[in-house]
Design a protein around this motif. Structure first.
Motif, PDB file in Angstrom:
ATOM      1  N   LYS A  25      14.230  19.868  -6.852  1.00 48.98           N
ATOM      2  CA  LYS A  25      15.656  19.580  -6.648  1.00 48.98           C
ATOM      3  C   LYS A  25      15.904  18.456  -5.640  1.00 48.98           C
ATOM      4  CE  LYS A  25      16.063  23.469  -3.436  1.00 48.98           C
ATOM      5  NZ  LYS A  25      16.257  22.819  -2.178  1.00 48.98           N
ATOM      6  N   ASP A  26      14.930  18.184  -4.757  1.00 49.95           N
ATOM      7  CA  ASP A  26      15.064  17.094  -3.788  1.00 49.95           C
ATOM      8  C   ASP A  26      14.570  15.763  -4.334  1.00 49.95           C
ATOM      9  OD1 ASP A  26      16.029  18.927  -1.950  1.00 49.95           O
ATOM     10  OD2 ASP A  26      14.021  19.374  -1.178  1.00 49.95           O
ATOM     11  N   GLY A  27      13.974  15.754  -5.520  1.00 47.80           N
ATOM     12  CA  GLY A  27      13.458  14.518  -6.110  1.00 47.80           C
ATOM     13  C   GLY A  27      12.045  14.193  -5.673  1.00 47.80           C
ATOM     14  N   ASN A  28      11.282  15.210  -5.244  1.00 50.97           N
ATOM     15  CA  ASN A  28       9.909  14.997  -4.797  1.00 50.97           C
ATOM     16  C   ASN A  28       8.926  15.627  -5.776  1.00 50.97           C
ATOM     17  OD1 ASN A  28      10.743  13.729  -2.409  1.00 50.97           O
ATOM     18  ND2 ASN A  28      11.065  15.699  -1.431  1.00 50.97           N
ATOM     19  N   VAL A  29       7.728  15.059  -5.843  1.00 49.03           N
ATOM     20  CA  VAL A  29       6.656  15.613  -6.656  1.00 49.03           C
ATOM     21  C   VAL A  29       5.382  15.630  -5.828  1.00 49.03           C
ATOM     22  CG1 VAL A  29       7.582  14.890  -8.884  1.00 49.03           C
ATOM     23  CG2 VAL A  29       6.082  13.361  -7.641  1.00 49.03           C
ATOM     24  N   GLU A  30       4.449  16.479  -6.227  1.00 47.39           N
ATOM     25  CA  GLU A  30       3.149  16.537  -5.572  1.00 47.39           C
ATOM     26  C   GLU A  30       2.088  16.151  -6.594  1.00 47.39           C
ATOM     27  OE1 GLU A  30       0.558  19.953  -3.440  1.00 47.39           O
ATOM     28  OE2 GLU A  30       2.650  19.782  -2.822  1.00 47.39           O
ATOM     29  N   LEU A  31       1.225  15.207  -6.229  1.00 53.59           N
ATOM     30  CA  LEU A  31       0.202  14.701  -7.135  1.00 53.59           C
ATOM     31  C   LEU A  31      -1.153  15.274  -6.752  1.00 53.59           C
ATOM     32  CD1 LEU A  31       1.350  10.974  -7.103  1.00 53.59           C
ATOM     33  CD2 LEU A  31       1.910  12.707  -8.786  1.00 53.59           C
ATOM     34  N   ALA A  32      -1.980  15.533  -7.766  1.00 52.55           N
ATOM     35  CA  ALA A  32      -3.308  16.108  -7.534  1.00 52.55           C
ATOM     36  C   ALA A  32      -4.294  15.004  -7.149  1.00 52.55           C
ATOM     37  CB  ALA A  32      -3.789  16.822  -8.791  1.00 52.55           C
ATOM     38  N   ALA A  33      -4.958  15.178  -6.020  1.00 58.44           N
ATOM     39  CA  ALA A  33      -5.916  14.185  -5.538  1.00 58.44           C
ATOM     40  C   ALA A  33      -7.277  14.404  -6.193  1.00 58.44           C
ATOM     41  CB  ALA A  33      -6.053  14.263  -4.027  1.00 58.44           C
ATOM     42  N   VAL A  34      -7.926  13.301  -6.567  1.00 63.57           N
ATOM     43  CA  VAL A  34      -9.262  13.338  -7.142  1.00 63.57           C
ATOM     44  C   VAL A  34     -10.288  12.843  -6.118  1.00 63.57           C
ATOM     45  CG1 VAL A  34     -10.709  12.417  -8.997  1.00 63.57           C
ATOM     46  CG2 VAL A  34      -8.329  12.954  -9.432  1.00 63.57           C
ATOM     47  N   LEU A  35      -9.843  11.939  -5.227  1.00 69.22           N
ATOM     48  CA  LEU A  35     -10.715  11.354  -4.206  1.00 69.22           C
ATOM     49  C   LEU A  35      -9.846  10.984  -3.015  1.00 69.22           C
ATOM     50  CD1 LEU A  35     -13.645  10.021  -3.710  1.00 69.22           C
ATOM     51  CD2 LEU A  35     -12.508   7.916  -4.328  1.00 69.22           C
ATOM     52  N   LEU A  36     -10.375  11.167  -1.797  1.00 67.31           N
ATOM     53  CA  LEU A  36      -9.662  10.793  -0.586  1.00 67.31           C
ATOM     54  C   LEU A  36     -10.587   9.972   0.292  1.00 67.31           C
ATOM     55  CD1 LEU A  36      -7.152  11.123   1.282  1.00 67.31           C
ATOM     56  CD2 LEU A  36      -8.343  13.059   2.288  1.00 67.31           C
ATOM     57  N   VAL A  37     -10.112   8.793   0.736  1.00 64.49           N
ATOM     58  CA  VAL A  37     -10.885   7.930   1.619  1.00 64.49           C
ATOM     59  C   VAL A  37     -10.095   7.775   2.904  1.00 64.49           C
ATOM     60  CG1 VAL A  37     -11.891   5.647   1.932  1.00 64.49           C
ATOM     61  CG2 VAL A  37     -11.939   6.719  -0.312  1.00 64.49           C
ATOM     62  N   ASP A  38     -10.694   8.201   4.018  1.00 68.34           N
ATOM     63  CA  ASP A  38     -10.078   8.117   5.340  1.00 68.34           C
ATOM     64  C   ASP A  38     -11.022   7.340   6.239  1.00 68.34           C
ATOM     65  OD1 ASP A  38      -8.608   8.397   7.598  1.00 68.34           O
ATOM     66  OD2 ASP A  38      -8.775  10.573   7.737  1.00 68.34           O
ATOM     67  N   GLY A  39     -10.885   6.020   6.244  1.00 70.19           N
ATOM     68  CA  GLY A  39     -11.807   5.176   7.002  1.00 70.19           C
ATOM     69  C   GLY A  39     -13.182   5.207   6.370  1.00 70.19           C
ATOM     70  N   ASP A  40     -14.188   5.728   7.104  1.00 71.18           N
ATOM     71  CA  ASP A  40     -15.550   5.839   6.581  1.00 71.18           C
ATOM     72  C   ASP A  40     -15.807   7.179   5.909  1.00 71.18           C
ATOM     73  OD1 ASP A  40     -16.142   3.320   7.486  1.00 71.18           O
ATOM     74  OD2 ASP A  40     -16.886   4.027   9.428  1.00 71.18           O
ATOM     75  N   LYS A  41     -14.878   8.115   6.045  1.00 72.83           N
ATOM     76  CA  LYS A  41     -15.061   9.454   5.502  1.00 72.83           C
ATOM     77  C   LYS A  41     -14.507   9.519   4.071  1.00 72.83           C
ATOM     78  CE  LYS A  41     -13.777  14.217   6.423  1.00 72.83           C
ATOM     79  NZ  LYS A  41     -12.884  15.083   7.190  1.00 72.83           N
ATOM     80  N   ILE A  42     -15.355   9.903   3.123  1.00 75.17           N
ATOM     81  CA  ILE A  42     -14.970  10.014   1.718  1.00 75.17           C
ATOM     82  C   ILE A  42     -15.058  11.479   1.313  1.00 75.17           C
ATOM     83  CG2 ILE A  42     -15.534   9.357  -0.644  1.00 75.17           C
ATOM     84  CD1 ILE A  42     -16.736   6.780   0.505  1.00 75.17           C
ATOM     85  N   THR A  43     -13.957  12.003   0.757  1.00 72.04           N
ATOM     86  CA  THR A  43     -13.907  13.394   0.319  1.00 72.04           C
ATOM     87  C   THR A  43     -13.750  13.419  -1.189  1.00 72.04           C
ATOM     88  OG1 THR A  43     -12.797  13.955   2.379  1.00 72.04           O
ATOM     89  CG2 THR A  43     -12.710  15.577   0.609  1.00 72.04           C
ATOM     90  N   SER A  44     -14.692  14.103  -1.868  1.00 75.40           N
ATOM     91  CA  SER A  44     -14.608  14.172  -3.330  1.00 75.40           C
ATOM     92  C   SER A  44     -14.859  15.569  -3.880  1.00 75.40           C
ATOM     93  CB  SER A  44     -15.612  13.200  -3.959  1.00 75.40           C
ATOM     94  OG  SER A  44     -16.927  13.567  -3.608  1.00 75.40           O
ATOM     95  N   ASP A  45     -15.267  16.535  -3.038  1.00 76.09           N
ATOM     96  CA  ASP A  45     -15.511  17.886  -3.561  1.00 76.09           C
ATOM     97  C   ASP A  45     -14.198  18.643  -3.708  1.00 76.09           C
ATOM     98  OD1 ASP A  45     -15.394  17.888  -0.764  1.00 76.09           O
ATOM     99  OD2 ASP A  45     -16.261  19.891  -0.682  1.00 76.09           O
TER     100      ASP A  45
END
Length: 102
Positions: free
Chosen positions: A30-50
């Motif tokens: 109702k606020d016009g927001n959606v949540e998307l499913a992440a497949v990969l996250l990169v935060d500087g040198d840290k990569i999250t994929s599990d």
């Protein structure tokens, strides 16, 4: 630099905060927001994929507008039989802007 690869319709998109993405039509809350499913996250040198770590990652986006894609003309023709068929299609799309990666 923080960015994520998210599932957007049948495709995957690389997004950062502020990125505008056009994807297949999705319903917003109702606020016009959606949540998307992440497949990969990169935060500087840290990569999250599990998948267990990605379950905690939330990529939120705000729906800007709904639109339709360009018209695609589909023509079928069979030689020597008189068979001709013509139809068109316009894909329903949604344009969203990524507001946060947490």
């Amino acid at each position: 630099m923080v960015y994520a690869v998210v599932r957007a319709g049948g495709r995957q998109e690389k997004v950062e905060v502020g990125t505008i993405v056009t994807m297949d039509r999705i319903k917003a809350d109702k606020d016009g927001n959606v949540e998307l499913a992440a497949v990969l996250l990169v935060d500087g040198d840290k990569i999250t994929s599990d998948s267990t770590s990605l379950a905690n990652v939330k990529v939120t986006a705000e729906v800007l507008n709904d639109l339709r894609g360009p018209k695609i003309v589909i023509q079928k023709f069979k030689n020597k039989t008189g068979y001709k068929k013509r139809q068109g299609h316009r894909q329903e799309l949604t344009r969203v802007q990524v507001t946060g990666i947490a």
